[in-house]
Scaffold this motif. Structure first.
Motif, PDB file in Angstrom:
ATOM      1  N   VAL A 205       4.646  10.317   2.907  1.00  0.00           N
ATOM      2  CA  VAL A 205       3.261   9.839   2.848  1.00  0.00           C
ATOM      3  C   VAL A 205       2.803   9.559   1.419  1.00  0.00           C
ATOM      4  O   VAL A 205       1.636   9.296   1.189  1.00  0.00           O
ATOM      5  CB  VAL A 205       2.285  10.793   3.560  1.00  0.00           C
TER       6      VAL A 205
ATOM      7  N   ASP B 246       5.230   5.897   1.448  1.00  0.00           N
ATOM      8  CA  ASP B 246       5.015   5.199   2.722  1.00  0.00           C
ATOM      9  C   ASP B 246       6.102   4.161   3.033  1.00  0.00           C
ATOM     10  O   ASP B 246       5.813   3.109   3.580  1.00  0.00           O
ATOM     11  CB  ASP B 246       3.631   4.517   2.753  1.00  0.00           C
TER      12      ASP B 246
ATOM     13  N   PRO C 211       0.822  -1.207   0.000  1.00  0.00           N
ATOM     14  CA  PRO C 211       0.000   0.000   0.000  1.00  0.00           C
ATOM     15  C   PRO C 211       0.857   1.259   0.000  1.00  0.00           C
ATOM     16  O   PRO C 211       1.899   1.307   0.644  1.00  0.00           O
ATOM     17  CB  PRO C 211      -0.787  -0.101   1.308  1.00  0.00           C
ATOM     18  N   MET C 212       0.424   2.252  -0.752  1.00  0.00           N
ATOM     19  CA  MET C 212       1.103   3.554  -0.809  1.00  0.00           C
ATOM     20  C   MET C 212       0.021   4.630  -0.708  1.00  0.00           C
ATOM     21  O   MET C 212      -1.162   4.323  -0.785  1.00  0.00           O
ATOM     22  CB  MET C 212       1.849   3.678  -2.137  1.00  0.00           C
ATOM     23  N   TYR C 213       0.420   5.857  -0.591  1.00  0.00           N
ATOM     24  CA  TYR C 213      -0.551   6.963  -0.514  1.00  0.00           C
ATOM     25  C   TYR C 213      -1.664   6.635   0.503  1.00  0.00           C
ATOM     26  O   TYR C 213      -2.845   6.676   0.167  1.00  0.00           O
ATOM     27  CB  TYR C 213      -1.151   7.246  -1.900  1.00  0.00           C
ATOM     28  N   ALA C 214      -1.258   6.261   1.703  1.00  0.00           N
ATOM     29  CA  ALA C 214      -2.204   5.953   2.777  1.00  0.00           C
ATOM     30  C   ALA C 214      -3.225   4.901   2.352  1.00  0.00           C
ATOM     31  O   ALA C 214      -4.391   4.967   2.715  1.00  0.00           O
ATOM     32  CB  ALA C 214      -2.902   7.215   3.266  1.00  0.00           C
ATOM     33  N   GLY C 215      -2.768   3.925   1.580  1.00  0.00           N
ATOM     34  CA  GLY C 215      -3.658   2.828   1.199  1.00  0.00           C
ATOM     35  C   GLY C 215      -4.564   3.155   0.027  1.00  0.00           C
ATOM     36  O   GLY C 215      -5.464   2.383  -0.283  1.00  0.00           O
ATOM     37  N   ASN C 216      -4.328   4.264  -0.662  1.00  0.00           N
ATOM     38  CA  ASN C 216      -5.165   4.632  -1.793  1.00  0.00           C
ATOM     39  C   ASN C 216      -4.629   4.111  -3.126  1.00  0.00           C
ATOM     40  O   ASN C 216      -5.292   4.228  -4.158  1.00  0.00           O
ATOM     41  CB  ASN C 216      -5.359   6.145  -1.849  1.00  0.00           C
ATOM     42  N   VAL C 217      -3.414   3.573  -3.104  1.00  0.00           N
ATOM     43  CA  VAL C 217      -2.820   2.943  -4.284  1.00  0.00           C
ATOM     44  C   VAL C 217      -2.073   1.706  -3.795  1.00  0.00           C
ATOM     45  O   VAL C 217      -1.506   1.711  -2.707  1.00  0.00           O
ATOM     46  CB  VAL C 217      -1.802   3.900  -4.969  1.00  0.00           C
ATOM     47  N   PHE C 218      -2.104   0.639  -4.603  1.00  0.00           N
ATOM     48  CA  PHE C 218      -1.235  -0.496  -4.326  1.00  0.00           C
ATOM     49  C   PHE C 218      -0.207  -0.606  -5.437  1.00  0.00           C
ATOM     50  O   PHE C 218      -0.550  -0.500  -6.612  1.00  0.00           O
ATOM     51  CB  PHE C 218      -2.036  -1.798  -4.238  1.00  0.00           C
TER      52      PHE C 218
ATOM     53  N   GLN D   3      -2.710   5.687   9.594  1.00  0.00           N
ATOM     54  CA  GLN D   3      -1.492   5.700   8.784  1.00  0.00           C
ATOM     55  C   GLN D   3      -0.253   5.694   9.660  1.00  0.00           C
ATOM     56  O   GLN D   3       0.752   5.094   9.331  1.00  0.00           O
ATOM     57  CB  GLN D   3      -1.490   6.954   7.908  1.00  0.00           C
TER      58      GLN D   3
ATOM     59  N   GLU E 283      -2.262  -0.458  -8.789  1.00  0.00           N
ATOM     60  CA  GLU E 283      -3.712  -0.626  -8.896  1.00  0.00           C
ATOM     61  C   GLU E 283      -4.404   0.129  -7.776  1.00  0.00           C
ATOM     62  O   GLU E 283      -3.792   0.437  -6.741  1.00  0.00           O
ATOM     63  CB  GLU E 283      -4.100  -2.106  -8.921  1.00  0.00           C
TER      64      GLU E 283
END
Ligand SMILES: Cc1cc2nc3c(=O)[nH]c(=O)nc-3n(C[C@H](O)[C@H](O)[C@H](O)COP(=O)(O)OP(=O)(O)OC[C@H]3O[C@@H](n4cnc5c(N)ncnc54)[C@H](O)[C@@H]3O)c2cc1C
Ligand SMILES: Nc1ncnc2c1ncn2[C@@H]1O[C@H](COP(=O)(O)O)[C@@H](O)[C@H]1O
Lengths: 326, 277
Positions: free
Chosen positions: B127, B130, A133-140, A254, B248
């Motif tokens: 951020v 991450d 997860p990246m961008y606080a879980g908004n992109v993988f 986060q 994705e």
């Protein structure tokens, strides 16, 4: 063929269960590539932990007994030396604050890629590809190392811990290595508040409170009865922690803990993006909020539009009654 | 103390849910989003300024240098930190695609070797990526002690050591580091009494959070020096250690929100529909 080394996490002389999520990754990678996996029990209590860790099908369990409190400078040299000797392709640990502290330091020693906080892995043509997860879980992102060795942190909430099986791995003591940086660190102490409740990252139900609780006292008087009626772990938003209502280790998000329980109840929490990053993987999400428009609605399955000071005590009583009925 | 603070610019973290992917999923696009300093780095700048000032007397005790790797536009990000009170900036021009934690750590090491700060104070994580890795890797490459997830910092032993409270999963872990060292900061480092520098009275209370730049600060920042160079000038190995094949978006949560008005209704739904209690 990729061999994997799992680095244990110990606390108070015992094994932390989160280690077993890294064992799950190790098994997957070893089986998928035709390699083997070993476990390094490291820290105070490593010998005892090794007996426990020998039940998970590892080829070997190494033991490095190191006393006196954890800091990365003290553990990294031994982890790196064991990793070099065994020519592992992957060195893994749970991405707790311990794993996040230790693994990149080991990665730098090994000139390895550091792949943080993965939520899945797959084997593609003999190569391991990691999802994170990246961008606080908004992109993988799907990523793979371009180096021979990778240090991989496993997100606890996304992996089911390995289950002990029959048989016992061979246990072998290893030499403890040191380096100069360790002499410039002194472990002063670890202050933790013990709680009889289930651990936040392992609980099946989490009830979290936000700024709307208004005081530490209300966390006790209003929220705790519901937490306990549900047999839940207690969590909190950053705003509640910052205001001093509850200690920092209860923060979900986060920058706090990432949880994915069967049921998550957010009480008086607006649902800022940074909070959602820590709980939106939960199976069922309930919001209790007087504002129907609060962003928590984006992820909530059930939304009780109510004043928490009326609804929460009523809910605590009724859940207790329901549980008593069975 | 001479403090080096690495600062990255990221797309507005409060709108991370508006980040999109290119049609083939090979890249993340943040078109239309504003650039902001990585919040943890902003907190590190604030912490450095607090360590380097005798607050009530408004007296400077040391030098605070901010450094950023990125496109030439990150000069803007550096100016923001200079406007808060940092003394000078270092800009290393690089294409974001050339950077990963290892490259950034190696670049920062080259700058540390040259500047010889007493302390590198930085965010615990960016951020956008991450990753939470650069500080640890940098400390290892320098052979320096480190403390990650700092929530409190006090100077001790007459400024030769730092005592750092680390916010960890199981509570607060306190370490004492002999300088020079690397410290990465967590949210609570900008609490009113999180920093004790021995000069500012121990009971001094700062405002919560990072300070805003004053108009005077913004004017002064325009004149503060920013040293510019290119990644290739640093003479480091610039090979990245990992590559991203695709990106994705997370699966949307199934179903929509069911709004209820009463506790009875909620419990009935949790029991009968969701089977959650
Ligand atoms: C770099 C960074 C990292 C962060 N990391 C985290 C993190 O890890 N975790 C985290 O939680 N936050 C994090 N935050 C903070 C986050 O942005 C929000 O500020 C925070 O989550 C807000 O907390 P809250 O929902 O409790 O408070 P608020 O946003 O103030 O929400 C309170 C809610 O309670 C409701 N309410 C008020 N009174 C009542 C009542 N009587 N009954 C019912 N409902 C009521 C309101 O309608 C409102 O929705 C981070 C921020 C930054 C910048
Ligand atoms: N491009 C960059 N320029 C300056 N500092 C950076 C850069 N990338 C990362 N950092 C620093 O490294 C910290 C950790 O980043 P990361 O390990 O990438 O999550 C950040 O908080 C910054 O202080």
């Amino acid at each position: 063929m990729t061999d994997v080394l799992v680095v244990s996490e110990l606390i108070d002389g015992g094994l932390r269960k989160n280690t077993l999520t890294a064992v799950t990754l190790a098994k997957q990678v070893a089986e998928g590539t035709g390699g083997a996996f070993d476990i390094l029990a490291i820290g105070a209590g490593a010998k005892n932990a090794a007996t426990e860790l020998a039940k998970f099908g590892a080829r070997k369990v190494f033991v490095a007994e190191i006393g006196g409190g954890y800091f990365a400078e003290k553990y990294a040299p031994t982890v790196a030396d064991v990793a070099k000797k065994g020519s592992y392709g992957v060195v893994t640990a749970c991405a707790s604050t311990y794993g996040k502290d230790l693994l990149p330091r080991v990665a730098a020693k090994l000139a390895a890629a550091n792949i943080s906080d993965i939520s899945a892995a797959k084997i593609d043509g003999g190569k391991v590809v990691y999802k994170r997860p990246m961008y606080a879980g908004n992109v993988f992102g799907w990523t793979s190392p371009t180096t021979a060795v990778a240090c991989v942190g496993v997100r606890q909430s996304e992996f089911v811990g390995a289950v002990a099986g029959g048989g016992a791995s061979a246990v072998e003591e290893v030499a403890v290595s040191t380096d100069a940086a360790a002499a410039r660190v002194e472990f002063v102490g670890l202050e933790s508040q013990k709680s009889a409740r289930p651990e936040l990252t392992e609980a099946a139900t989490v009830v979290s409170g936000g700024r709307a609780l208004k005081s530490g006292e209300n966390f006790k008087l209003v929220l705790e009865p519901l937490v306990d009626a549900m047999g839940a772990a207690m969590g909190a938003s950053r705003a509640a922690v910052d205001a001093g209502y509850v200690p920092g280790d209860l923060q979900v998000g986060q920058t706090g803990k990432v949880v994915a329980p069967k049921l998550y109840v957010a009480v008086g929490i607006s649902g800022a993006i940074q909070h959602l990053a820590g709980m939106k993987g939960s199976k069922v999400i309930v919001a209790i909020n007087k504002d129907k428009e609060a962003p928590i609605a984006q992820v909530a399955d059930y939304f009780l539009v109510a004043d928490l000071f009326k609804a929460v005590p009523e809910m605590a009583e009724k859940v207790k009654a329901l549980k008593a009925q069975g | 103390m001479k403090i080096l603070v690495p600062v990255k610019r990221v797309c507005d973290p409060d709108h991370a849910n508006k980040v999109k992917l290119s049609a083939d999923g090979s890249a993340v696009t943040s078109d239309g989003l504003e650039w902001k300093p990585n919040p943890f780095d902003e907190y590190a700048v604030e912490a450095a300024l607090r360590l380097n000032e005798n607050a009530p007397k408004n007296e400077k005790l040391g030098e605070t240098i901010v450094v950023s790797l990125g496109s030439a536009d990150v000069a803007q990000t550096l100016r923001q930190a200079l406007a808060m009170g940092a003394d000078r900036g270092i800009l290393v021009e690089a294409n974001d695609a050339q950077l990963d934690s290892s490259v950034v750590a190696r670049a920062l090491k080259a700058i540390v070797d040259k500047e010889k700060p007493d302390l590198v104070l930085m965010g615990k994580q960016t951020v956008d990526g991450d990753s939470n890795a650069v500080g640890q890797m940098l400390a290892e490459q320098l052979g320096w002690p480190m403390a990650t997830f700092a929530m409190t910092i006090s100077t001790t032993d007459g400024g030769k050591t730092l005592t750092v409270g680390r916010e960890v999963d199981t509570g607060v872990l306190t370490l004492k580091l002999t300088l020079p060292a690397v410290v990465t900061v967590d949210l609570r480092i900008v609490a009113p009494t999180a920093i004790k520098n021995g000069a500012t009275p121990a009971d001094h209370k700062y405002n919560e959070g990072a300070r805003y730049a004053s108009l005077k600060g913004i004017m002064q920042a325009k004149k503060k020096p920013i040293d510019q160079s290119k990644l290739a000038d640093l003479g480091i190995d610039t090979a990245t250690t990992a590559s991203y094949a695709k990106f994705e978006l997370p699966a949307a949560r199934s179903g929509s929100t069911v709004f209820v008005e009463t506790v009875d209704d909620l419990l009935a739904k949790l029991r009968n529909d969701a089977k959650a209690i």
